[in-house]
Design an enzyme around this catalytic site. Structure first.
Site, PDB file in Angstrom:
ATOM      1  N   TYR A 148       1.041  -1.159  -0.480  1.00 52.98           N
ATOM      2  CA  TYR A 148      -0.005   0.298   0.011  1.00 52.98           C
ATOM      3  C   TYR A 148       0.681   1.421   0.447  1.00 52.98           C
ATOM      4  O   TYR A 148       1.098   2.204  -1.062  1.00 52.98           O
ATOM      5  CB  TYR A 148      -0.954   0.211   1.114  1.00 52.98           C
ATOM      6  CG  TYR A 148      -2.194   0.934   1.110  1.00 52.98           C
ATOM      7  CD1 TYR A 148      -3.247   0.849   0.463  1.00 52.98           C
ATOM      8  CD2 TYR A 148      -1.825   1.845   2.147  1.00 52.98           C
ATOM      9  CE1 TYR A 148      -4.246   2.357   0.939  1.00 52.98           C
ATOM     10  CE2 TYR A 148      -2.282   3.400   2.635  1.00 52.98           C
ATOM     11  CZ  TYR A 148      -3.573   3.108   1.253  1.00 52.98           C
ATOM     12  OH  TYR A 148      -4.971   4.052   1.304  1.00 52.98           O
ATOM     13  N   ASN A 177      -6.820   9.212   8.684  1.00 55.38           N
ATOM     14  CA  ASN A 177      -7.484   8.295   8.979  1.00 55.38           C
ATOM     15  C   ASN A 177      -8.956   8.966   8.932  1.00 55.38           C
ATOM     16  O   ASN A 177      -8.793   9.923   9.415  1.00 55.38           O
ATOM     17  CB  ASN A 177      -7.189   7.575  10.566  1.00 55.38           C
ATOM     18  CG  ASN A 177      -6.795   6.771  10.512  1.00 55.38           C
ATOM     19  OD1 ASN A 177      -5.049   7.183  10.576  1.00 55.38           O
ATOM     20  ND2 ASN A 177      -6.198   5.537  10.700  1.00 55.38           N
ATOM     21  N   PHE A 194     -14.956  -1.368  15.476  1.00 54.00           N
ATOM     22  CA  PHE A 194     -14.764  -0.656  16.835  1.00 54.00           C
ATOM     23  C   PHE A 194     -16.421  -0.594  17.189  1.00 54.00           C
ATOM     24  O   PHE A 194     -17.358  -1.477  18.390  1.00 54.00           O
ATOM     25  CB  PHE A 194     -14.582   0.441  17.734  1.00 54.00           C
ATOM     26  CG  PHE A 194     -13.375   0.191  18.221  1.00 54.00           C
ATOM     27  CD1 PHE A 194     -12.378  -1.295  17.981  1.00 54.00           C
ATOM     28  CD2 PHE A 194     -12.344   0.998  18.642  1.00 54.00           C
ATOM     29  CE1 PHE A 194     -11.272  -1.591  18.465  1.00 54.00           C
ATOM     30  CE2 PHE A 194     -11.292   0.710  19.050  1.00 54.00           C
ATOM     31  CZ  PHE A 194     -10.363  -0.610  19.136  1.00 54.00           C
ATOM     32  N   LYS A 211      -2.041   1.690  22.955  1.00 55.84           N
ATOM     33  CA  LYS A 211      -0.766   3.406  23.227  1.00 55.84           C
ATOM     34  C   LYS A 211      -1.122   3.663  21.554  1.00 55.84           C
ATOM     35  O   LYS A 211      -0.741   5.361  21.875  1.00 55.84           O
ATOM     36  CB  LYS A 211       0.085   3.330  24.328  1.00 55.84           C
ATOM     37  CG  LYS A 211      -0.077   2.540  25.357  1.00 55.84           C
ATOM     38  CD  LYS A 211       1.342   2.782  26.672  1.00 55.84           C
ATOM     39  CE  LYS A 211       0.530   2.214  27.895  1.00 55.84           C
ATOM     40  NZ  LYS A 211       1.628   0.959  28.249  1.00 55.84           N
TER      41      LYS A 211
HETATM   42  N1  UDP Z   1      -7.166  -1.188  15.187  1.00 55.51           N
HETATM   43  C1  UDP Z   1      -7.422  -1.666  15.893  1.00 55.51           C
HETATM   44  N2  UDP Z   1      -8.688  -2.582  16.634  1.00 55.51           N
HETATM   45  C2  UDP Z   1      -9.288  -3.155  15.537  1.00 55.51           C
HETATM   46  C3  UDP Z   1      -9.288  -1.972  14.330  1.00 55.51           C
HETATM   47  C4  UDP Z   1      -7.256  -2.032  14.191  1.00 55.51           C
HETATM   48  O1  UDP Z   1      -6.968  -2.006  17.943  1.00 55.51           O
HETATM   49  O2  UDP Z   1      -9.992  -3.911  15.373  1.00 55.51           O
HETATM   50  C5  UDP Z   1      -5.984  -0.056  14.825  1.00 55.51           C
HETATM   51  C6  UDP Z   1      -4.410  -0.772  14.212  1.00 55.51           C
HETATM   52  O3  UDP Z   1      -3.152  -2.030  14.748  1.00 55.51           O
HETATM   53  C7  UDP Z   1      -4.540   0.511  14.277  1.00 55.51           C
HETATM   54  C8  UDP Z   1      -5.167   1.581  14.787  1.00 55.51           C
HETATM   55  O4  UDP Z   1      -6.597   0.618  15.518  1.00 55.51           O
HETATM   56  O5  UDP Z   1      -3.161   1.102  15.104  1.00 55.51           O
HETATM   57  C9  UDP Z   1      -5.529   2.183  13.493  1.00 55.51           C
HETATM   58  O6  UDP Z   1      -5.965   1.240  12.469  1.00 55.51           O
HETATM   59  P1  UDP Z   1      -7.072   0.786  10.977  1.00 55.51           P
HETATM   60  O7  UDP Z   1      -6.527  -0.135  10.475  1.00 55.51           O
HETATM   61  O8  UDP Z   1      -8.013   1.959  11.598  1.00 55.51           O
HETATM   62  O9  UDP Z   1      -5.705   2.204   9.891  1.00 55.51           O
HETATM   63  P2  UDP Z   1      -4.646   2.526   9.937  1.00 55.51           P
HETATM   64  O10 UDP Z   1      -4.656   3.152  10.394  1.00 55.51           O
HETATM   65  O11 UDP Z   1      -3.667   0.929  10.315  1.00 55.51           O
HETATM   66  O12 UDP Z   1      -3.873   1.537   8.413  1.00 55.51           O
END
Ligand code: UDP
Length: 308
Positions: A148, A177, A194, A211
């Protein structure tokens, strides 16, 4: 003024469909190109009846054959959820490379303005915080997220090459995000995960310690920023995101509170190369686009929850 015609790749996806609606409302004619791998006709259902909106089911990795004038080519097509690009790494690399090449070729042929929907992932796991556009990033090219990150970095390089070599008028939005209605409930990204988990009384899956930080922008704010960038004279990359930074654990607690859910929090392994922190420096967007996100996380989450 003659009507402006916009081609938007990935126009049936989450961001693409919101931007398409906005453009049609403003009077633009919109040609939406989408292969529906992650996009959905449901996202553009309301637009299909509108004469100003045309849907073309096509993979942007193939040559785009389109008659008539085009004023803007907005290249939004992408597999944007880590879960999707981990499942389809080659497709992800192709849409960022071949897809971007085809979209740029169309813009050049039509003498249209080109806008690339890039990403904060070009900064990788950033060693500079918050991230300014001048930061070159910290990306693992051979890691699982490399497909990506590097496809978007290549897309930016190709976009700038077309700007320099062919004098194409280009824009590069580095999107942080973003969340809101029309995200797929099982998209894999943290906000829809979530919310779906909380509403179904399933445990919220926090990866790692929780964190790690992200800065979440509500979709209507992003669409406003994209529209201003598209109309601007700016050719350099511009960060678009909400600088309010939260840990993933804070987000989980906020979702539990807003949904009145009894769900527990469970910890799952942190995916490889998951960035530890992320926050946009939006001084450039503020100065050049007079843009500022307005929707606080709590308010945006409430709207997203009710749409889910
Ligand atoms: N994350 C999490 N639980 C989930 C999905 C994602 O804790 O069910 C965490 C993920 O590891 C990252 C953050 O949330 O640290 C944002 O993840 P996302 O996949 O939304 O987007 P990213 O910013 O990583 O592209």
């Amino acid at each position: 003024m003659p009507e402006k015609r916009v081609v938007i790749t990935g126009g049936a996806g989450f961001i693409g469909s919101h931007l398409s609606s906005r453009l049609v409302t403003l009077g633009y004619r919109v040609v939406c190109i989408d292969n529906l791998i992650t996009g959905s006709l449901n996202n553009v259902r309301g637009l299909l009846k509108n004469k100003k909106f045309v849907f073309m089911k096509q993979d942007v990795c193939n040559y785009i054959d389109l008659a008539g004038k085009v004023d803007y080519v907005l290249h939004c097509a992408s597999l944007a959820s880590p879960e999707d690009y981990l499942h389809f790494p080659i497709k992800t690399l192709k849409v960022g490379s071949l897809g971007t090449h085809n979209a740029l070729g169309l813009a050049k042929e039509k003498k249209a303005v080109f806008m690339l929907f890039s990403t904060s992932e070009v900064y990788g796991d950033p060693l500079v915080h918050p991230q300014k556009e001048s930061y070159w990033g910290n990306v693992n090219p051979v890691g699982i997220r490399g497909c990506y990150d590097e496809s978007k970095r290549f897309a930016e390089a190709l976009t700038m090459a077309y700007h320099r070599a062919h004098k194409l008028d280009v824009k590069i939005a580095r999107i942080f995000n973003t969340y809101g209605p029309k995200m797929r409930p099982h998209d894999g990204r943290v906000v829809p995960n979530f919310i779906s988990q909380a509403l179904n009384n399933k445990p919220l899956t926090v990866y790692g310690t929780g964190k790690q930080t992200r800065s979440f922008c509500y979709i209507s704010d992003l669409v406003e920023g994209l529209y201003r960038l598209m109309k601007s004279a700016v050719n350099a990359p511009v960060n678009l995101g909400n600088p309010a930074e939260f840990t993933v654990m804070q987000l989980a607690k906020m979702v539990l509170e807003l949904t009145n859910s009894k769900s527990k929090i469970v910890f799952k392994p942190l995916p490889e190369d998951d960035p530890r922190q992320r926050q946009p420096d939006i001084s450039r967007a503020k100065k050049l686009l007079k843009w500022l996100p307005k929707v606080p996380l709590e308010e945006g989450l409430k709207k997203t929850i009710s749409s889910f």
